[in-house]
Structure formats: C-alpha cells, structure tokens
Write a protein that holds these residues in place. Sequence first.
Motif, PDB file in Angstrom:
ATOM      1  N   MET A   1       0.794  -1.222   0.000  1.00 31.21           N
ATOM      2  CA  MET A   1       0.000   0.000   0.000  1.00 31.21           C
ATOM      3  C   MET A   1       0.839   1.291   0.000  1.00 31.21           C
ATOM      4  O   MET A   1       0.833   2.062   0.946  1.00 31.21           O
ATOM      5  N   GLU A   2       1.552   1.532  -1.062  1.00 35.42           N
ATOM      6  CA  GLU A   2       2.339   2.765  -1.203  1.00 35.42           C
ATOM      7  C   GLU A   2       1.467   3.900  -1.738  1.00 35.42           C
ATOM      8  O   GLU A   2       0.696   3.710  -2.677  1.00 35.42           O
ATOM      9  N   THR A   3       1.610   5.090  -1.163  1.00 29.52           N
ATOM     10  CA  THR A   3       0.786   6.238  -1.554  1.00 29.52           C
ATOM     11  C   THR A   3       1.274   6.953  -2.812  1.00 29.52           C
ATOM     12  O   THR A   3       0.520   7.679  -3.442  1.00 29.52           O
ATOM     13  N   GLY A   4       2.551   6.798  -3.125  1.00 29.88           N
ATOM     14  CA  GLY A   4       3.123   7.545  -4.245  1.00 29.88           C
ATOM     15  C   GLY A   4       3.685   8.890  -3.806  1.00 29.88           C
ATOM     16  O   GLY A   4       4.088   9.706  -4.632  1.00 29.88           O
ATOM     17  N   GLN A   5       3.723   9.136  -2.492  1.00 31.14           N
ATOM     18  CA  GLN A   5       4.220  10.406  -1.977  1.00 31.14           C
ATOM     19  C   GLN A   5       5.513  10.282  -1.182  1.00 31.14           C
ATOM     20  O   GLN A   5       6.144  11.277  -0.878  1.00 31.14           O
ATOM     21  N   ARG A   6       5.897   9.040  -0.851  1.00 32.51           N
ATOM     22  CA  ARG A   6       7.142   8.850  -0.093  1.00 32.51           C
ATOM     23  C   ARG A   6       8.330   8.787  -1.050  1.00 32.51           C
ATOM     24  O   ARG A   6       8.174   8.476  -2.229  1.00 32.51           O
ATOM     25  N   LYS A   7       9.516   9.042  -0.501  1.00 33.26           N
ATOM     26  CA  LYS A   7      10.746   8.956  -1.287  1.00 33.26           C
ATOM     27  C   LYS A   7      11.645   7.875  -0.709  1.00 33.26           C
ATOM     28  O   LYS A   7      11.634   7.626   0.493  1.00 33.26           O
ATOM     29  N   ASP A   8      12.437   7.258  -1.587  1.00 36.50           N
ATOM     30  CA  ASP A   8      13.395   6.252  -1.126  1.00 36.50           C
ATOM     31  C   ASP A   8      14.664   6.937  -0.636  1.00 36.50           C
ATOM     32  O   ASP A   8      14.743   8.164  -0.584  1.00 36.50           O
ATOM     33  N   ALA A   9      15.681   6.154  -0.264  1.00 35.51           N
ATOM     34  CA  ALA A   9      16.931   6.697   0.286  1.00 35.51           C
ATOM     35  C   ALA A   9      17.651   7.609  -0.712  1.00 35.51           C
ATOM     36  O   ALA A   9      18.374   8.524  -0.309  1.00 35.51           O
ATOM     37  N   ALA A  10      17.450   7.369  -2.003  1.00 31.85           N
ATOM     38  CA  ALA A  10      18.100   8.183  -3.032  1.00 31.85           C
ATOM     39  C   ALA A  10      17.306   9.445  -3.371  1.00 31.85           C
ATOM     40  O   ALA A  10      17.726  10.242  -4.214  1.00 31.85           O
ATOM     41  N   GLY A  11      16.135   9.617  -2.742  1.00 31.25           N
ATOM     42  CA  GLY A  11      15.323  10.799  -2.995  1.00 31.25           C
ATOM     43  C   GLY A  11      14.324  10.654  -4.128  1.00 31.25           C
ATOM     44  O   GLY A  11      13.641  11.609  -4.482  1.00 31.25           O
ATOM     45  N   LYS A  12      14.227   9.448  -4.706  1.00 27.26           N
ATOM     46  CA  LYS A  12      13.272   9.221  -5.789  1.00 27.26           C
ATOM     47  C   LYS A  12      11.911   8.851  -5.199  1.00 27.26           C
ATOM     48  O   LYS A  12      11.831   8.141  -4.205  1.00 27.26           O
ATOM     49  N   VAL A  13      10.868   9.338  -5.828  1.00 22.10           N
ATOM     50  CA  VAL A  13       9.503   9.037  -5.376  1.00 22.10           C
ATOM     51  C   VAL A  13       9.211   7.552  -5.591  1.00 22.10           C
ATOM     52  O   VAL A  13       9.468   6.999  -6.656  1.00 22.10           O
TER      53      VAL A  13
ATOM     54  N   PRO B   1       6.731   4.787  -6.453  1.00 20.99           N
ATOM     55  CA  PRO B   1       5.463   4.802  -7.189  1.00 20.99           C
ATOM     56  C   PRO B   1       4.286   4.303  -6.345  1.00 20.99           C
ATOM     57  O   PRO B   1       4.433   3.427  -5.497  1.00 20.99           O
ATOM     58  N   ALA B   2       3.123   4.863  -6.617  1.00 17.78           N
ATOM     59  CA  ALA B   2       1.903   4.445  -5.925  1.00 17.78           C
ATOM     60  C   ALA B   2       1.608   2.978  -6.239  1.00 17.78           C
ATOM     61  O   ALA B   2       1.794   2.512  -7.365  1.00 17.78           O
ATOM     62  N   TRP B   3       1.151   2.254  -5.209  1.00 11.56           N
ATOM     63  CA  TRP B   3       0.800   0.844  -5.352  1.00 11.56           C
ATOM     64  C   TRP B   3      -0.192   0.524  -4.243  1.00 11.56           C
ATOM     65  O   TRP B   3       0.192   0.421  -3.080  1.00 11.56           O
ATOM     66  N   PHE B   4      -1.449   0.424  -4.579  1.00 12.98           N
ATOM     67  CA  PHE B   4      -2.473   0.254  -3.555  1.00 12.98           C
ATOM     68  C   PHE B   4      -3.659  -0.540  -4.092  1.00 12.98           C
ATOM     69  O   PHE B   4      -3.892  -0.601  -5.297  1.00 12.98           O
ATOM     70  N   ILE B   5      -4.402  -1.118  -3.176  1.00 10.35           N
ATOM     71  CA  ILE B   5      -5.613  -1.856  -3.525  1.00 10.35           C
ATOM     72  C   ILE B   5      -6.682  -0.846  -3.921  1.00 10.35           C
ATOM     73  O   ILE B   5      -6.941   0.106  -3.194  1.00 10.35           O
ATOM     74  N   GLN B   6      -7.303  -1.068  -5.090  1.00 11.88           N
ATOM     75  CA  GLN B   6      -8.329  -0.154  -5.577  1.00 11.88           C
ATOM     76  C   GLN B   6      -9.739  -0.679  -5.334  1.00 11.88           C
ATOM     77  O   GLN B   6     -10.643   0.107  -5.084  1.00 11.88           O
ATOM     78  N   GLU B   7      -9.943  -1.982  -5.472  1.00  9.14           N
ATOM     79  CA  GLU B   7     -11.288  -2.523  -5.345  1.00  9.14           C
ATOM     80  C   GLU B   7     -11.274  -3.805  -4.540  1.00  9.14           C
ATOM     81  O   GLU B   7     -10.449  -4.688  -4.769  1.00  9.14           O
TER      82      GLU B   7
END
Length: 103
Positions: free
Chosen positions: A26-38, A40-46
Amino acid sequence: MADPMRIRAQAQGDKTTVRVLMSHEMETGQRKDAAGKVIPAWFIQEVSATHNGKPVMTAQWGPSVAKNPFLQFTLKGAKAGDKVAISWKDNRGETRSDEATVS
C-alpha cells in the motif's frame, strides 16, 4: 507477496461477522526512497465479497489506506458451512482472492 489474505467468518444468530487481513504494501506515491526518488503508488483499488457466489459488498479504496489493511463487515443470512469469498485488485492490475467457510 506472502499470504495474500486471512479470512474469518463467524456466525452468531442471523448475522455473520467477516474479518479479512490483506497482505499488501500500500504505497501512496508520496514517499521517497533513500536516493530521494519518489516511490510509485501501489495500492488496492477494489475489494469485493461474495456469499455462496452472490455479490454482497464492493469497496473502492485509494492510496490513503494503511499497509496490510484489515476489513470487517457484517453479513445477514449466512449460516455455518456457507462460503464467503473476498477478492481485490490493485492499481497495477494484480489480483488476489480467497475464501472461507462460515463457522
């Protein structure tokens, strides 16, 4: 992904409580990894549920739902031995489904 779901369905009188624990990052797409890259969003939709093959519930979720979400709902008319199935689809198109027998 480990266990996609753990489902429990327990009948009490004419009501059955269904509890589902889903394994998903359940990633929101708003967090960044250690390198500063966003990340990607990954979440349950239905999420959908069936009782003996008949649809009883559908939920539309978004990125704000917590990691490894827990869902609980009450179902009328189910009895011991009936089947309750849960399935979900995420925003990458991955799907999971599982079923439990009402006890």
